[in-house]
Design a protein around this motif. Structure first.
Motif, PDB file in Angstrom:
ATOM      1  N   SER A  90      49.261   8.584  18.658  1.00 16.73           N
ATOM      2  CA  SER A  90      49.616   9.214  19.921  1.00 16.73           C
ATOM      3  C   SER A  90      48.593  10.277  20.298  1.00 16.73           C
ATOM      4  CB  SER A  90      51.001   9.848  19.817  1.00 16.73           C
ATOM      5  OG  SER A  90      51.355  10.492  21.015  1.00 16.73           O
ATOM      6  N   ARG A 123      60.087  10.061  25.985  1.00 19.31           N
ATOM      7  CA  ARG A 123      59.044   9.639  25.052  1.00 19.31           C
ATOM      8  C   ARG A 123      59.197   8.176  24.675  1.00 19.31           C
ATOM      9  NH1 ARG A 123      57.260  11.875  19.018  1.00 19.31           N
ATOM     10  NH2 ARG A 123      58.934  10.513  18.298  1.00 19.31           N
ATOM     11  N   THR A 180      56.450   5.461  25.544  1.00 24.32           N
ATOM     12  CA  THR A 180      55.872   4.768  24.393  1.00 24.32           C
ATOM     13  C   THR A 180      55.890   3.258  24.606  1.00 24.32           C
ATOM     14  OG1 THR A 180      56.477   6.512  22.824  1.00 24.32           O
ATOM     15  CG2 THR A 180      56.144   4.307  21.921  1.00 24.32           C
ATOM     16  N   MET A 211      49.691   9.883  25.912  1.00 22.14           N
ATOM     17  CA  MET A 211      51.037  10.046  26.445  1.00 22.14           C
ATOM     18  C   MET A 211      50.995  10.759  27.794  1.00 22.14           C
ATOM     19  SD  MET A 211      54.217   9.359  25.719  1.00 22.14           S
ATOM     20  CE  MET A 211      54.121   9.013  23.944  1.00 22.14           C
TER      21      MET A 211
END
Length: 239
Positions: free
Chosen positions: A44, A128, A132, A143
């Protein structure tokens, strides 16, 4: 899952990561991997590469990770989006992440129902998770940042002018005289209203802040359809 996105908490050593839950289930049921197989991975907000399955059980998969590739370039577009209906919000989030949007502002509008802001999909964990899913689909690691603003007028008057500085500023609204431009070669901000569109007052306030009204033609599209169409028209999002 075209890429397994790894987070800091997944790493047990600099080159070792443990997968559980949804990602583990995907390895078992979809990819049907075995020890020694390699899968695409990415950290990430970091590099991409490969993960070698060194141990696989019913509860976890241990990967030996090599990260040596840059993620794809992001789209130089800030998206200002009136809060969608919760049932489509997840899909819009995933689409934005897949297409390379990194700066997303969720704002209020007269036609946004108050109940929309109560959806659990706005929680940090759910944001998230859906971002994702979009990143994994597109093989990306960076992100997106999601900003939530529940008051329209203070946002447009106090914050939006700073966001627009140095960028092409557009508001998508049916009935405006200018077609949506194509193949931009400059950073841009795009404002998209709720189902039914922004009110005339809201469009006026956005134009006062510096936005130019543009349209996609005579057809009225749902937000979940209009967003990817607009992004792909403005930029070669999949290039």
């Amino acid at each position: 899952m075209n890429l397994a996105l790894l987070f800091d908490e997944d790493f047990v050593a600099p080159d070792r990561a443990i997968l559980t839950g949804r990602r583990l289930s995907h390895l078992h049921t979809v990819l049907k991997v075995a020890a020694g197989d390699h899968i695409p991975v990415g950290r990430s907000n970091g590099l991409m590469g490969t993960g070698e399955v060194v141990r696989l059980t019913s509860t976890e998969a241990e990967l030996r990770v090599t990260l040596d590739q840059q993620p794809p370039p992001s789209v130089p577009l800030t998206l200002v989006l009136a809060m969608p209906r919760p049932k489509m919000f997840r899909r819009v989030l995933q689409t934005c992440a897949s297409l390379g949007i990194k700066d997303l502002w969720l704002i209020n509008s007269y036609k946004v129902e108050k109940s929309f802001w109560q959806t659990p999909w706005l929680s940090e964990d759910n944001l998230r998770e859906n971002l994702t899913l979009g990143l994994e689909q597109a093989r990306d690691t960076v992100m997106p940042t999601v900003h939530i603003r529940k008051l329209f007028k203070p946002f447009v008057e106090d914050e939006l002018p700073g966001i627009l500085a140095g960028k092409r500023a557009l508001v998508a609204h049916p009935g405006t005289p200018t077609p949506c431009p194509v193949h931009l070669d400059e950073p841009a901000v795009l404002c998209v209203g709720p189902e039914g569109g922004f009110t005339h007052y809201e469009v006026g306030k956005l134009e006062e802040a510096g936005c130019e009204g543009v349209h996609l033609g005579p057809r009225i599209l749902r937000v979940e359809t209009a967003v990817p169409v607009l992004i792909s028209r403005l930029f070669d999002a999949c290039g």
